[in-house]
Enzyme design. Structure first.
Site, PDB file in Angstrom:
ATOM      1  N   THR A 102       0.973  -1.193  -0.070  1.00  0.00           N
ATOM      2  CA  THR A 102      -0.040   0.035  -0.065  1.00  0.00           C
ATOM      3  C   THR A 102       0.985   1.291   0.076  1.00  0.00           C
ATOM      4  OG1 THR A 102      -1.714  -0.969   1.148  1.00  0.00           O
ATOM      5  CG2 THR A 102      -1.635   1.329   1.145  1.00  0.00           C
ATOM      6  N   LYS A 177      -7.253   1.026  -2.852  1.00  0.00           N
ATOM      7  CA  LYS A 177      -6.606   0.886  -1.460  1.00  0.00           C
ATOM      8  C   LYS A 177      -7.198   1.876  -0.419  1.00  0.00           C
ATOM      9  CE  LYS A 177      -5.146  -2.032   1.634  1.00  0.00           C
ATOM     10  NZ  LYS A 177      -3.965  -2.513   1.892  1.00  0.00           N
ATOM     11  N   LYS A 245       0.687   4.802   8.522  1.00  0.00           N
ATOM     12  CA  LYS A 245       0.930   5.167   6.963  1.00  0.00           C
ATOM     13  C   LYS A 245      -0.097   5.311   6.093  1.00  0.00           C
ATOM     14  CE  LYS A 245       2.415   1.960   4.456  1.00  0.00           C
ATOM     15  NZ  LYS A 245       1.846   1.122   3.505  1.00  0.00           N
TER      16      LYS A 245
END
Length: 292
Positions: A102, A177, A245
């Site tokens: 990701t 995502k 993150k």
């Protein structure tokens, strides 16, 4: 050319919580594997199963014609793909390179453009499903890049997941995502609050789950992570540090589009407090500890 077991050598970089299971599934599917991880000892079980370990991304690029990466942070992705001894510098023409980390849509587009100049086919294909989905080859895979390249490596994706969707041009997989992480972020707050509420009301949380997990409140997190909360099992299927993150990326992308995301911002602030309290390497279900 469609990548079959007969004409494919897969290079895999990143054998962490999810990567290790993904390599297992590719080996079981019959693909030859060349793997690299920063710590060889973490890959010993994969080597015992027949994967060949090499000492650098450069060696992976030299030996494989389909390369999958799933590492920690966008900075890791950039180093592995764009560094002097990285994949693009050393990859062969016609190689398929699939980043399943990701990462940022901007970086995915940059890698795609630089790869195209070298006649290398780059796809961004982040995944969802956690450690369970990786172990059972039931990942959701969201793919950006050229459709013909996606179709060529579809057999490889099918060894890893069951919900495999082509989303559009380079970066589209990463944007998808972000949608996934935004939905999870607020949902995790609700799941934790529901379990803590049940406990404070004197209910049996396990029994409560039987009623609510299959109804309108149902979600993957409620079915798979709430039981871990109840059992005080905070081992990572997905690390808090990596979720922070992801949320940081999503917040930046939303801001760039002029979009306010209050639910996402709240979730990020709560998880950041947990990380600062020493929980960064716990699983995302450890958000439950915020109330405890």
């Amino acid at each position: 050319m469609v990548q079959t077991k007969q004409n494919t050598t897969i290079g895999f970089i990143g054998t962490g919580v999810m990567g290790k299971s993904m390599v297992n599934n590719l080996i079981e599917a019959g693909y030859p594997l060349v793997i690299y991880s920063r710590t060889k000892t973490k890959a010993e079980s994969l080597i015992e199963q027949g994967a060949k370990w090499v000492q650098s991304p450069k060696e992976v690029a030299e030996r494989a014609n389909v390369i999958i990466t799933i590492v920690g942070y966008p900075s890791d992705v950039e180093e592995i793909y764009l560094g002097e001894n990285g994949l693009l510098e050393n990859g062969r023409k016609g190689t398929y390179m699939i980043d399943m980390t990701t990462s940022t849509p901007t970086l995915a587009k940059k890698i795609y453009l630089e790869a195209a100049q070298k006649q290398i086919h780059a796809l961004d294909a982040p995944v969802s499903g956690g450690d369970i989905g990786a172990r059972e080859a039931r990942l959701s895979i969201m793919v950006g890049g050229e459709k013909e390249h996606f179709e060529a490596v579809s057999p490889v994706f099918e060894a890893l997941g069951t919900n495999i969707v082509y989303q559009g041009e380079a970066g589209a997989g990463q944007h998808t995502k972000m949608c996934n992480q935004i939905a999870i972020a607020s949902n995790m707050i609700g799941v934790c609050e529901a379990i803590v509420y049940a406990e404070k009301a004197g209910l049996y949380p396990e029994t409560v789950l039987k009623s609510i997990s299959s109804g309108a409140a149902g979600s993957w997190s409620l079915s798979n992570l709430a039981p871990r909360m109840i059992e005080d099992n905070f081992e990572p299927g997905f690390y808090i540090k990596h979720f922070i993150k992801d949320m940081t990326i999503a917040l930046a992308e939303a801001e760039a589009m002029g979009m306010d995301t209050p639910g996402l911002a709240l979730a990020q602030s709560l998880y950041t407090r947990l990380a600062q309290a020493g929980e960064e390497n716990s699983g995302t279900q450890a958000l439950y500890k915020y109330w405890k």
